[in-house]
Design an enzyme around this catalytic site. Structure first.
Site, mmCIF file in Angstrom:
data_model
loop_
_atom_site.group_PDB
_atom_site.id
_atom_site.type_symbol
_atom_site.label_atom_id
_atom_site.label_comp_id
_atom_site.label_asym_id
_atom_site.label_seq_id
_atom_site.Cartn_x
_atom_site.Cartn_y
_atom_site.Cartn_z
ATOM 1 N N HIS A 1 2.988 -1.268 -8.823
ATOM 2 C CA HIS A 1 2.113 -1.231 -10.000
ATOM 3 C C HIS A 1 2.624 -0.174 -10.977
ATOM 4 O O HIS A 1 3.565 0.566 -10.701
ATOM 5 C CB HIS A 1 0.647 -0.973 -9.610
ATOM 6 C CG HIS A 1 0.304 0.439 -9.230
ATOM 7 N ND1 HIS A 1 -0.984 0.934 -9.299
ATOM 8 C CD2 HIS A 1 1.071 1.467 -8.789
ATOM 9 C CE1 HIS A 1 -0.977 2.210 -8.902
ATOM 10 N NE2 HIS A 1 0.235 2.551 -8.596
ATOM 11 N N CYS B 1 3.200 8.107 -12.714
ATOM 12 C CA CYS B 1 2.622 6.766 -12.520
ATOM 13 C C CYS B 1 2.867 5.880 -13.732
ATOM 14 O O CYS B 1 2.627 4.673 -13.683
ATOM 15 C CB CYS B 1 1.124 6.871 -12.244
ATOM 16 S SG CYS B 1 0.778 7.787 -10.736
ATOM 17 N N HIS C 1 6.346 1.559 -9.678
ATOM 18 C CA HIS C 1 6.618 2.127 -8.356
ATOM 19 C C HIS C 1 5.707 1.368 -7.379
ATOM 20 O O HIS C 1 5.207 0.298 -7.733
ATOM 21 C CB HIS C 1 6.317 3.632 -8.359
ATOM 22 C CG HIS C 1 4.904 3.948 -8.712
ATOM 23 N ND1 HIS C 1 4.451 3.940 -10.012
ATOM 24 C CD2 HIS C 1 3.831 4.227 -7.941
ATOM 25 C CE1 HIS C 1 3.163 4.221 -10.031
ATOM 26 N NE2 HIS C 1 2.759 4.395 -8.784
ATOM 27 N N HIS D 1 3.254 1.285 -3.364
ATOM 28 C CA HIS D 1 2.546 1.963 -2.280
ATOM 29 C C HIS D 1 2.347 1.010 -1.104
ATOM 30 O O HIS D 1 2.339 -0.212 -1.277
ATOM 31 C CB HIS D 1 1.156 2.426 -2.758
ATOM 32 C CG HIS D 1 1.177 3.401 -3.888
ATOM 33 N ND1 HIS D 1 1.574 4.707 -3.735
ATOM 34 C CD2 HIS D 1 0.858 3.270 -5.202
ATOM 35 C CE1 HIS D 1 1.493 5.340 -4.898
ATOM 36 N NE2 HIS D 1 1.069 4.498 -5.813
ATOM 37 N N ASP E 1 -0.281 -8.798 -1.434
ATOM 38 C CA ASP E 1 0.799 -8.227 -0.623
ATOM 39 C C ASP E 1 2.182 -8.602 -1.151
ATOM 40 O O ASP E 1 2.464 -9.783 -1.390
ATOM 41 C CB ASP E 1 0.667 -8.722 0.825
ATOM 42 C CG ASP E 1 1.621 -7.989 1.756
ATOM 43 O OD1 ASP E 1 1.968 -6.826 1.481
ATOM 44 O OD2 ASP E 1 2.021 -8.591 2.769
ATOM 45 N N HIS E 2 3.022 -7.599 -1.309
ATOM 46 C CA HIS E 2 4.378 -7.781 -1.831
ATOM 47 C C HIS E 2 4.357 -8.347 -3.257
ATOM 48 O O HIS E 2 5.268 -9.068 -3.664
ATOM 49 C CB HIS E 2 5.232 -8.652 -0.892
ATOM 50 C CG HIS E 2 5.711 -7.871 0.314
ATOM 51 N ND1 HIS E 2 4.868 -7.452 1.296
ATOM 52 C CD2 HIS E 2 6.942 -7.402 0.665
ATOM 53 C CE1 HIS E 2 5.541 -6.775 2.213
ATOM 54 N NE2 HIS E 2 6.804 -6.723 1.864
ATOM 55 N N GLU F 1 -4.493 4.575 -1.276
ATOM 56 C CA GLU F 1 -3.246 4.340 -2.015
ATOM 57 C C GLU F 1 -2.102 5.120 -1.366
ATOM 58 O O GLU F 1 -0.953 4.668 -1.335
ATOM 59 C CB GLU F 1 -3.435 4.788 -3.454
ATOM 60 C CG GLU F 1 -2.307 4.407 -4.369
ATOM 61 C CD GLU F 1 -2.680 4.612 -5.828
ATOM 62 O OE1 GLU F 1 -3.282 3.706 -6.419
ATOM 63 O OE2 GLU F 1 -2.394 5.702 -6.369
#
Lengths: 135, 135, 135, 135, 135, 135
Positions: free
Chosen positions: E14, E33, E39, E41, E79-80, E124
């Site tokens: 994100h 950020c 980047h 998490h 996810d991913h 996070e």
């Protein structure tokens, strides 16, 4: 050479007892682990492979293949099982965390062709773990 | 009012099964948790008490007393036990993590005089937990 | 040969300071670890033994014996202590995590007859650890 | 010789893809890791140094120096970055956890004079880690 | 009433950025950020349901059903993924951990009939978490 | 309303002792926590704020501001300190984990304008924690 470690989990029950010892000797030797109806743990298994990362993919091993091998050879037969009763390795051998590590090594050795099995670590609780490297 | 939480551990085996259901219904409902020989977990128990810290000692509860109560009432009877066979709460009730949390609440309620039992949390694995607050 | 690791905990206070350096040199070298009144940590100790699992018991070591040795030689003298003041190893040596690992190795070496002490790891925080293997 | 391990964290995004493979081959090989817009992880980096603790300070390495080296050479260029796009090591090499471990080793080797870089471990998730020791 | 919490994981990328702010304002507000290439998490999701354990099964919810609902409604689409690009909730709303928790609540609310959604927690990193309870 | 929790760490030493009790009464009451030279812990502090996420930024609080407030008011005065000697709150009050939680609440209350301080949790060890919510 790079080492790649992947963790897995299984929940199983077991009991520690030596057939050639008396009831009181077993209780003295294994304490609560000898209680007659057994108990259980959430085991954590760490499988470490070692090899050269593939030039193209960048991986020591194909992770879905590793996952498949470990699930088929270890998780399926051990997870939610009574180790003493349902796993042939422990029909006459105590399912201590040391012996579980060796049994898992036996089940995994020979499965990998472009990398080597480097070690098997098994955590029986957050405080106790055994590691076997095949020697 | 301050809440004080203390963690404990116990390793136990159990099996999920409903006597009034058929073998295939039980397998369908509980999956691997219904395997006939049982399995086990490292349970984490978090007991939370709530009260005013004592003006002199600064504690909500005397920690050695709390430790003694939980060991006597919960850890001793549950640790390294087969919950279905050795704990009367589960002779006819499934030892799900929800029911284990309620059973532990029952065992602890009434034990504390200068503070209140606020909640009981039980982790069956690192991913699943139940919490009961007495209502 | 299988490696068996058992974890222990102790809470202690300490201060880093070199007697042969000035106050400002010490502050510059050790930063907050040199604050005059000391500070403390929850130390995690991982003791690793290595040997052949016993044919009968299946264990590398008798766990209650290991527990007893470590409690008597390390936990009792280190837990809830001021390492600089109460542990003779650190009367003239800085109680860094590296030196604590070596001191614990010294205290444990020679205690085991059917297996070998393989390594001592000490975590000072969740991010910093020292390991000593006797060489 | 004592080993000193220090942990660091960085959050980064990446995507696994081989330029010389077709879209469907890449999807088949890397699964979700090949999704076109990338994804990310909280990486944990464990740097292990090895050496004799300094007679005076008691440390294998000056920890603020280690911290400074790792932040400058690894955390600053990797943290909150897209590894494929912003890190030259991965412009033509897949940023697998194995290759990340080797890249970090390259960035850190040669930085330490009184102790040796012993290993670099990178955890991509809580279950997958790669370790490189320079050979 | 018992609360049952189940954990899930997803890895996503994100970027935090406000369209109505200048580049330098965004950099000042969000720091790293806001780096332009994003980047990522490893997110941990904890879903808590609350209800009466079923008299027969002993469960607040059928766990395979809970698993299925969360996988279909949250894990599969998140996810991913790149949250800004691939999840419609974040096309014009910043994917902060607070907003992710609310978006997951919206996706899960209404899915359960014999128990209630009590809270959604999203970690996070190991140090930052948001919790939303629907009010 | 969303809750946002941020974790912090500090390492400190302390000793539990009541001035109005005899030496043997103190030893009996506090056990090892009363040892005369003190001991220490790695404390984990979890600060929870609650509010509406800002429409533009998506955050309950500006995280760098939260970080700054907690570092200035709590971490700087508590980290690597002897709590009994260096923190005025504990000059005549026992630095139990319950009292530490209340002291941190006092230090943080009033610092936030667009959100509320919801709770302060302090972990003294991995097994013991206190939570204060201001009432």
């Amino acid at each position: 050479m790079v080492k790649l470690t992947q963790s897995f989990e299984f929940a199983a029950s077991h009991r520690l007892n030596c057939a050639n010892l008396s009831e009181s000797e077993n209780r003295s030797l294994f304490g609560k682990c000898n209680y007659p109806h057994g108990h259980g743990h959430n085991y954590i298994l760490e499988v470490t492979l070692q090899g050269e990362p593939n030039d193209s993919t960048g991986g020591v091993v194909d992770l879905p293949f590793l996952d498949c091998v470990v699930r088929e050879r270890v998780i399926e037969p051990f997870d939610h099982r009574n180790l003493n009763v349902e796993c042939p390795e422990f029909s006459e051998v105590n399912p201590t965390v040391e012996n579980i590590a060796r049994a898992i090594w036996q089940r995994l050795s020979g499965a990998f062709s472009n990398c080597q099995l480097a070690s098997v670590r098994v955590w029986e609780t957050a405080k106790t773990c055994a590691e076997y490297s095949g020697e």
